[in-house]
Motif scaffolding. Sequence first.
Motif, mmCIF file in Angstrom:
data_model
loop_
_atom_site.group_PDB
_atom_site.id
_atom_site.type_symbol
_atom_site.label_atom_id
_atom_site.label_comp_id
_atom_site.label_asym_id
_atom_site.label_seq_id
_atom_site.Cartn_x
_atom_site.Cartn_y
_atom_site.Cartn_z
ATOM 1 N N LEU A 332 -24.051 -26.389 14.243
ATOM 2 C CA LEU A 332 -24.374 -25.005 13.935
ATOM 3 C C LEU A 332 -24.134 -24.120 15.150
ATOM 4 N N MET A 333 -24.542 -24.605 16.316
ATOM 5 C CA MET A 333 -24.327 -23.834 17.542
ATOM 6 C C MET A 333 -22.836 -23.677 17.849
ATOM 7 N N MET A 334 -22.063 -24.735 17.602
ATOM 8 C CA MET A 334 -20.613 -24.646 17.839
ATOM 9 C C MET A 334 -19.968 -23.634 16.901
ATOM 10 N N ASP A 335 -20.433 -23.590 15.644
ATOM 11 C CA ASP A 335 -19.857 -22.641 14.689
ATOM 12 C C ASP A 335 -20.217 -21.202 15.049
ATOM 13 N N ILE A 336 -21.421 -21.001 15.566
ATOM 14 C CA ILE A 336 -21.796 -19.663 16.033
ATOM 15 C C ILE A 336 -20.879 -19.239 17.180
ATOM 16 N N LEU A 337 -20.575 -20.177 18.069
ATOM 17 C CA LEU A 337 -19.659 -19.889 19.176
ATOM 18 C C LEU A 337 -18.272 -19.530 18.656
ATOM 19 N N LEU A 338 -17.802 -20.225 17.607
ATOM 20 C CA LEU A 338 -16.492 -19.926 17.038
ATOM 21 C C LEU A 338 -16.454 -18.498 16.495
ATOM 22 N N VAL A 339 -17.499 -18.118 15.767
ATOM 23 C CA VAL A 339 -17.521 -16.799 15.127
ATOM 24 C C VAL A 339 -17.720 -15.688 16.156
ATOM 25 N N GLN A 340 -18.750 -15.829 16.997
ATOM 26 C CA GLN A 340 -19.103 -14.750 17.912
ATOM 27 C C GLN A 340 -18.293 -14.770 19.211
ATOM 28 N N GLY A 341 -17.874 -15.963 19.641
ATOM 29 C CA GLY A 341 -17.156 -16.053 20.901
ATOM 30 C C GLY A 341 -15.652 -15.981 20.770
ATOM 31 N N LEU A 342 -15.103 -16.647 19.735
ATOM 32 C CA LEU A 342 -13.650 -16.715 19.583
ATOM 33 C C LEU A 342 -13.123 -15.904 18.412
ATOM 34 N N GLY A 343 -14.026 -15.384 17.586
ATOM 35 C CA GLY A 343 -13.585 -14.585 16.448
ATOM 36 C C GLY A 343 -12.923 -15.408 15.356
ATOM 37 N N ILE A 344 -13.244 -16.701 15.284
ATOM 38 C CA ILE A 344 -12.668 -17.599 14.276
ATOM 39 C C ILE A 344 -13.648 -17.722 13.110
ATOM 40 N N PRO A 345 -13.188 -17.609 11.870
ATOM 41 C CA PRO A 345 -14.091 -17.774 10.725
ATOM 42 C C PRO A 345 -14.760 -19.145 10.760
ATOM 43 N N PRO A 346 -15.975 -19.263 10.254
ATOM 44 C CA PRO A 346 -16.650 -20.570 10.261
ATOM 45 C C PRO A 346 -15.886 -21.585 9.420
ATOM 46 N N PRO A 347 -15.798 -22.842 9.889
ATOM 47 C CA PRO A 347 -15.051 -23.867 9.145
ATOM 48 C C PRO A 347 -15.518 -24.052 7.709
ATOM 49 N N MET A 348 -16.790 -23.797 7.417
ATOM 50 C CA MET A 348 -17.325 -24.006 6.085
ATOM 51 C C MET A 348 -16.651 -23.129 5.028
ATOM 52 N N LEU A 349 -15.942 -22.065 5.460
ATOM 53 C CA LEU A 349 -15.280 -21.160 4.519
ATOM 54 C C LEU A 349 -13.783 -21.413 4.410
ATOM 55 N N SER A 350 -13.256 -22.397 5.129
ATOM 56 C CA SER A 350 -11.824 -22.697 5.031
ATOM 57 C C SER A 350 -11.515 -23.358 3.688
ATOM 58 N N TRP A 351 -10.272 -23.251 3.273
ATOM 59 C CA TRP A 351 -9.877 -23.754 1.951
ATOM 60 C C TRP A 351 -10.107 -25.255 1.825
ATOM 61 N N HIS A 352 -9.711 -26.025 2.850
ATOM 62 C CA HIS A 352 -9.859 -27.473 2.734
ATOM 63 C C HIS A 352 -11.322 -27.901 2.804
ATOM 64 N N MET A 353 -12.174 -27.129 3.507
ATOM 65 C CA MET A 353 -13.589 -27.476 3.533
ATOM 66 C C MET A 353 -14.285 -27.087 2.237
ATOM 67 N N LEU A 354 -13.828 -26.029 1.580
ATOM 68 C CA LEU A 354 -14.384 -25.676 0.275
ATOM 69 C C LEU A 354 -14.090 -26.775 -0.744
ATOM 70 N N LYS A 355 -12.879 -27.331 -0.673
ATOM 71 C CA LYS A 355 -12.538 -28.444 -1.572
ATOM 72 C C LYS A 355 -13.352 -29.682 -1.230
ATOM 73 N N PHE A 356 -13.547 -29.899 0.066
ATOM 74 C CA PHE A 356 -14.363 -31.044 0.496
ATOM 75 C C PHE A 356 -15.797 -30.904 -0.020
ATOM 76 N N GLN A 357 -16.335 -29.693 0.024
ATOM 77 C CA GLN A 357 -17.685 -29.464 -0.467
ATOM 78 C C GLN A 357 -17.783 -29.735 -1.969
ATOM 79 N N TRP A 358 -16.742 -29.378 -2.701
ATOM 80 C CA TRP A 358 -16.729 -29.642 -4.143
ATOM 81 C C TRP A 358 -16.746 -31.142 -4.404
ATOM 82 N N PHE A 359 -15.931 -31.872 -3.659
ATOM 83 C CA PHE A 359 -15.929 -33.335 -3.781
ATOM 84 C C PHE A 359 -17.289 -33.919 -3.383
ATOM 85 N N ASN A 360 -17.879 -33.392 -2.333
ATOM 86 C CA ASN A 360 -19.145 -33.910 -1.831
ATOM 87 C C ASN A 360 -20.267 -33.738 -2.851
ATOM 88 N N LYS A 361 -20.214 -32.658 -3.603
ATOM 89 C CA LYS A 361 -21.203 -32.454 -4.659
ATOM 90 C C LYS A 361 -21.079 -33.564 -5.713
#
Length: 478
Positions: A332-361
């Motif tokens: 969680l801390m690393m993702d905050i650093l990505l968003v606030q420090g590097l301006g990168i969207p959080p990985p949880m919203l990427s296309w391949h992670m959204l598909k992974f979440q669907w599979f995980n359910k």
Amino acid sequence: KAVHVVLTLSPYFVASQTSTEFISKIHSDMMSPSICLWNTWDSFKRYVEVDVHLVKTFFRCQALLWRLPWEMWTATESCEFEVPVKLRDDYEDVVEEARKFVLERAPRQRPANETMALLAAQRTVWILAALSQNTYFFALAALGQFLVAPFSLAVSLMTSGMYFLNLSSGHTVNGIIFKFFPVPDWSVTITNQLVLGLMLLDFVANCIVAFCPLEHGKPKRYPLRKTIKHMVWGTFNSKTYGVVLLLFCRGYSINLAWLLLDAVLGLSVLVTNAVQRTPLAWECMFYNVHRLGHLPFIYEHAHKAHHFLHESMSFDGHIFSGSGFPEDWFLLMMDILLVQGLGIPPPMLSWHMLKFQWFNKKTHQRKECDTVKGEQYHEDHHTFHRSNFGFGHLFFDMFFRTYKSDTQSADYGPANFFVADNKKGSVVLRMTVKQNEDVASQKPDKGTDGSVCDSVKFPLAEFDFLAWQTALLKLWSK
């Protein structure tokens, strides 16, 4: 006690006082014996010793697993190989040594359910701190986890490292590459409405998997009371990660063009899949972290949150596979650093992670047995708890004798897995992938991101590419 913690501490995290008297008051409340487990110097030293020993054990065990044949996590076609029994014995000895060390050195513990209630209270206060966006109180609320459950520090470090390498590393590399190229600005600001909308969409997706027959089988129906428990606790355990992250990052922007380019170009997928061909692969690390997370006392401080309810439903699947919420601290801390420090969207919203979440359910939703052929591998882990520590391949559990039964043969997906000790001091492992005629009457097998896999290959724990990307990779390999 948990309610008392929330009522006592929550006003601090929505206030704006920072006086010495105020800080002294909050310090005394959080360090009280009812909250903090290491309020004496001796207990503090013991917790540090156990956490350090656990991390060392992880690296020792991982070094042993790297000596295994890589086919144990990379095989996609029928194969047979032998593994020395000594590797199994050495691994079990290291795990047993860690178990004894924990039992001997860990300070006296409070009841497990009391610790879980306090952890839930801490996460609730952390959400309030994220809502306030006060950095000081956010950090204080975050560190409160290690006051309540000190062993969660080592577990979160191991688990977050595994998730970052296997699920977020490609996303991060892609973000750094995009920094050197002009990307259209289709930014959306993170607001309370966006956070609420994303959580509602995820809840709807969970309901579809939990109550609607899909290609993976007919979902098992539980009594209403139990279903509501999974809906409430599962959502709290698995989704407050995203709530804390997005609430604290309100006001920052998510560039939709960035996410679209990431999906189309497939650069992050390329990096992540390359990891799956190394000893740092998901299956190899997941088994090890999972085994250690179930050690006595360690389990109650972190992973138990994922097993708080017997059996599992789609609501219990974390954004990043199957974790208790205390295990996602560093990620969680690393993702905050990505968003606030590097301006990168959080990985949880990427296309391949959204598909992974669907599979995980789907892998957390128990199905009716008569609608599924073969094993419900991870679902059974939520039934037996101390078995089935792997995720995608049966090889690890069958080799280390942690499979739910002592059977030598089991069907999972499009393959049959077989294990047997021979007289040469080795274990024979065999995977037989079914031929087309054997699977013709079965439903399509699914990869870990929900993609349809070749019926004569066993799916790896990797993300799929778009059709044109796959064709390009085949041309490049030729």
